[in-house]
Design a protein around this motif. Structure first.
Motif, PDB file in Angstrom:
ATOM      1  N   THR A  58       0.835  -1.206   0.000  1.00  0.00           N
ATOM      2  CA  THR A  58       0.000   0.000   0.000  1.00  0.00           C
ATOM      3  C   THR A  58       0.867   1.253   0.000  1.00  0.00           C
ATOM      4  O   THR A  58       0.556   2.244  -0.666  1.00  0.00           O
ATOM      5  CB  THR A  58      -0.939   0.032   1.223  1.00  0.00           C
ATOM      6  N   GLU A  59       1.968   1.219   0.739  1.00  0.00           N
ATOM      7  CA  GLU A  59       2.829   2.391   0.816  1.00  0.00           C
ATOM      8  C   GLU A  59       3.541   2.660  -0.505  1.00  0.00           C
ATOM      9  O   GLU A  59       3.570   3.797  -0.994  1.00  0.00           O
ATOM     10  CB  GLU A  59       3.865   2.219   1.920  1.00  0.00           C
ATOM     11  N   MET A  60       4.141   1.633  -1.071  1.00  0.00           N
ATOM     12  CA  MET A  60       4.842   1.820  -2.338  1.00  0.00           C
ATOM     13  C   MET A  60       3.880   2.266  -3.431  1.00  0.00           C
ATOM     14  O   MET A  60       4.216   3.093  -4.276  1.00  0.00           O
ATOM     15  CB  MET A  60       5.543   0.521  -2.736  1.00  0.00           C
ATOM     16  N   SER A  61       2.659   1.733  -3.380  1.00  0.00           N
ATOM     17  CA  SER A  61       1.645   2.171  -4.339  1.00  0.00           C
ATOM     18  C   SER A  61       1.304   3.642  -4.126  1.00  0.00           C
ATOM     19  O   SER A  61       1.101   4.395  -5.088  1.00  0.00           O
ATOM     20  CB  SER A  61       0.382   1.319  -4.202  1.00  0.00           C
ATOM     21  N   GLY A  62       1.269   4.066  -2.864  1.00  0.00           N
ATOM     22  CA  GLY A  62       0.995   5.464  -2.565  1.00  0.00           C
ATOM     23  C   GLY A  62       2.058   6.383  -3.132  1.00  0.00           C
ATOM     24  O   GLY A  62       1.749   7.430  -3.730  1.00  0.00           O
ATOM     25  N   PHE A  63       3.330   6.028  -2.968  1.00  0.00           N
ATOM     26  CA  PHE A  63       4.400   6.827  -3.559  1.00  0.00           C
ATOM     27  C   PHE A  63       4.270   6.860  -5.076  1.00  0.00           C
ATOM     28  O   PHE A  63       4.424   7.911  -5.703  1.00  0.00           O
ATOM     29  CB  PHE A  63       5.770   6.250  -3.170  1.00  0.00           C
ATOM     30  N   ALA A  64       3.994   5.701  -5.674  1.00  0.00           N
ATOM     31  CA  ALA A  64       3.894   5.630  -7.132  1.00  0.00           C
ATOM     32  C   ALA A  64       2.719   6.454  -7.660  1.00  0.00           C
ATOM     33  O   ALA A  64       2.840   7.178  -8.659  1.00  0.00           O
ATOM     34  CB  ALA A  64       3.748   4.172  -7.564  1.00  0.00           C
ATOM     35  N   VAL A 154       2.911  -0.150  11.079  1.00  0.00           N
ATOM     36  CA  VAL A 154       2.108   1.066  10.898  1.00  0.00           C
ATOM     37  C   VAL A 154       2.544   1.778   9.614  1.00  0.00           C
ATOM     38  O   VAL A 154       3.712   2.150   9.477  1.00  0.00           O
ATOM     39  CB  VAL A 154       2.250   2.025  12.098  1.00  0.00           C
ATOM     40  N   GLY A 155       1.596   1.959   8.717  1.00  0.00           N
ATOM     41  CA  GLY A 155       1.893   2.638   7.465  1.00  0.00           C
ATOM     42  C   GLY A 155       2.037   4.140   7.641  1.00  0.00           C
ATOM     43  O   GLY A 155       1.515   4.734   8.582  1.00  0.00           O
ATOM     44  N   ARG A 156       2.761   4.760   6.711  1.00  0.00           N
ATOM     45  CA  ARG A 156       3.008   6.186   6.779  1.00  0.00           C
ATOM     46  C   ARG A 156       1.850   6.978   6.194  1.00  0.00           C
ATOM     47  O   ARG A 156       0.923   6.427   5.612  1.00  0.00           O
ATOM     48  CB  ARG A 156       4.301   6.513   6.014  1.00  0.00           C
ATOM     49  N   ASN A 157       1.907   8.293   6.360  1.00  0.00           N
ATOM     50  CA  ASN A 157       0.863   9.192   5.862  1.00  0.00           C
ATOM     51  C   ASN A 157       1.437   9.980   4.695  1.00  0.00           C
ATOM     52  O   ASN A 157       2.297  10.846   4.874  1.00  0.00           O
ATOM     53  CB  ASN A 157       0.411  10.130   6.986  1.00  0.00           C
ATOM     54  N   MET A 158       0.968   9.696   3.489  1.00  0.00           N
ATOM     55  CA  MET A 158       1.526  10.332   2.301  1.00  0.00           C
ATOM     56  C   MET A 158       1.240  11.825   2.254  1.00  0.00           C
ATOM     57  O   MET A 158       2.065  12.609   1.790  1.00  0.00           O
ATOM     58  CB  MET A 158       0.975   9.654   1.038  1.00  0.00           C
ATOM     59  N   ASP A 159       0.080  12.234   2.772  1.00  0.00           N
ATOM     60  CA  ASP A 159      -0.217  13.667   2.825  1.00  0.00           C
ATOM     61  C   ASP A 159       0.817  14.391   3.678  1.00  0.00           C
ATOM     62  O   ASP A 159       1.266  15.489   3.329  1.00  0.00           O
ATOM     63  CB  ASP A 159      -1.623  13.907   3.400  1.00  0.00           C
ATOM     64  N   GLU A 160       1.192  13.811   4.807  1.00  0.00           N
ATOM     65  CA  GLU A 160       2.164  14.452   5.694  1.00  0.00           C
ATOM     66  C   GLU A 160       3.553  14.480   5.066  1.00  0.00           C
ATOM     67  O   GLU A 160       4.295  15.455   5.217  1.00  0.00           O
ATOM     68  CB  GLU A 160       2.206  13.747   7.051  1.00  0.00           C
ATOM     69  N   ILE A 161       3.921  13.426   4.354  1.00  0.00           N
ATOM     70  CA  ILE A 161       5.227  13.414   3.688  1.00  0.00           C
ATOM     71  C   ILE A 161       5.306  14.539   2.662  1.00  0.00           C
ATOM     72  O   ILE A 161       6.285  15.298   2.611  1.00  0.00           O
ATOM     73  CB  ILE A 161       5.478  12.042   3.038  1.00  0.00           C
ATOM     74  N   LEU A 162       4.274  14.702   1.868  1.00  0.00           N
ATOM     75  CA  LEU A 162       4.265  15.775   0.865  1.00  0.00           C
ATOM     76  C   LEU A 162       4.173  17.143   1.526  1.00  0.00           C
ATOM     77  O   LEU A 162       4.816  18.103   1.084  1.00  0.00           O
ATOM     78  CB  LEU A 162       3.114  15.564  -0.115  1.00  0.00           C
ATOM     79  N   ARG A 163       3.373  17.254   2.590  1.00  0.00           N
ATOM     80  CA  ARG A 163       3.249  18.530   3.294  1.00  0.00           C
ATOM     81  C   ARG A 163       4.590  18.957   3.882  1.00  0.00           C
ATOM     82  O   ARG A 163       5.017  20.113   3.758  1.00  0.00           O
ATOM     83  CB  ARG A 163       2.214  18.409   4.410  1.00  0.00           C
ATOM     84  N   ALA A 164       5.281  18.015   4.520  1.00  0.00           N
ATOM     85  CA  ALA A 164       6.567  18.324   5.144  1.00  0.00           C
ATOM     86  C   ALA A 164       7.601  18.704   4.088  1.00  0.00           C
ATOM     87  O   ALA A 164       8.392  19.639   4.285  1.00  0.00           O
ATOM     88  CB  ALA A 164       7.049  17.123   5.957  1.00  0.00           C
ATOM     89  N   LEU A 165       7.598  18.000   2.966  1.00  0.00           N
ATOM     90  CA  LEU A 165       8.528  18.313   1.887  1.00  0.00           C
ATOM     91  C   LEU A 165       8.307  19.735   1.361  1.00  0.00           C
ATOM     92  O   LEU A 165       9.257  20.515   1.202  1.00  0.00           O
ATOM     93  CB  LEU A 165       8.369  17.293   0.759  1.00  0.00           C
TER      94      LEU A 165
END
Length: 222
Positions: A58-64, A154-165
């Motif tokens: 699910t995480e790798m798919s989220g990044f992709a 526990v999976g990561r939060n893609m919105d937070e990764i992009l927000r922080a970046l």
């Protein structure tokens, strides 16, 4: 003297502000030398515990699926797990066949755990053979700017990764700080005054939203 007996993984764990440890590695996009990778770009380097596992998929798919948003922020993605290049390729193809999602970014095959150890991705109390879910935000000067760690389950939060970046990039560009829950388009915090003259200028500036003399916000101008 107790610190002299600390585990090697702790000694090697990089910190915010450090130059990102260099390495050479085989990836699904070919061999890379990190110090020469993606010049003039930000890099998000992230690890996952293992190929062909549910949360990691699910995480790798989220990044992709959101790669275009990273591209728009001048950022390259690099994944990593302690698996072989053949396992990586098989997993990429399996996910593409089953879901249509294609992991179009390099994934490091870290079988010897050299990169994982160098970046402190191995947490012995969690696992000695699987990398935890680490995320390293690395700027174009190859300096580590932000680090996130998550446990294996526990999976990561893609919105937070992009927000922080984006927050890091906005802070660098405009020399400002970002408040709690900041998102694009919201007001930013201007640096506090360091002299009485700066303080008086701050108090007289009607363009600022002043909570108090030390906390003031402003709209960013494009």
């Amino acid at each position: 003297m107790e610190h002299m007996n600390a585990p090697e993984s702790i000694n090697l764990m990089p910190r915010i502000g450090d130059t990102a440890p260099d390495f050479e590695a085989l990836t699904t996009k070919g061999k890379i030398k990190f110090s020469e990778f993606a010049p003039d770009k930000w890099v998000v380097l992230f690890s996952h515990p293992a190929d062909f596992t549910p949360v990691c998929t699910t995480e790798m798919s989220g990044f992709a699926q959101r790669k275009a948003e990273f591209d728009a922020l001048n950022t390259e993605l690099i994944g990593l797990s302690i698996d072989s290049i053949h396992a990586h390729l098989g997993w990429v193809q399996n996910v593409r066949e089953n879901t249509g999602v294609y992991f179009d970014f390099p994934i490091i095959a870290d079988l010897d755990m050299k990169v994982s150890k160098r970046y402190g991705m191995l947490q012995p109390n969690e696992s000695e053979t699987a990398a935890v879910r680490a995320v390293f935000f690395i700027d174009p000067a190859k300096k580590i700017r932000l680090i996130m760690y998550y446990p294996l389950n526990v999976g990561r939060n893609m919105d937070e990764i992009l927000r922080a970046l984006e927050a890091l990039q906005v802070s660098d560009k405009h020399r400002v700080a970002l408040p709690l829950d900041w998102k694009r388009g919201e007001k930013v915090i201007v640096p506090p005054p360091k002299t009485l003259d700066e303080l008086n200028t701050r108090l007289a500036d009607e363009t600022l939203e002043k909570v108090d003399w030390y906390l003031a916000k402003k709209e960013l101008q494009n």
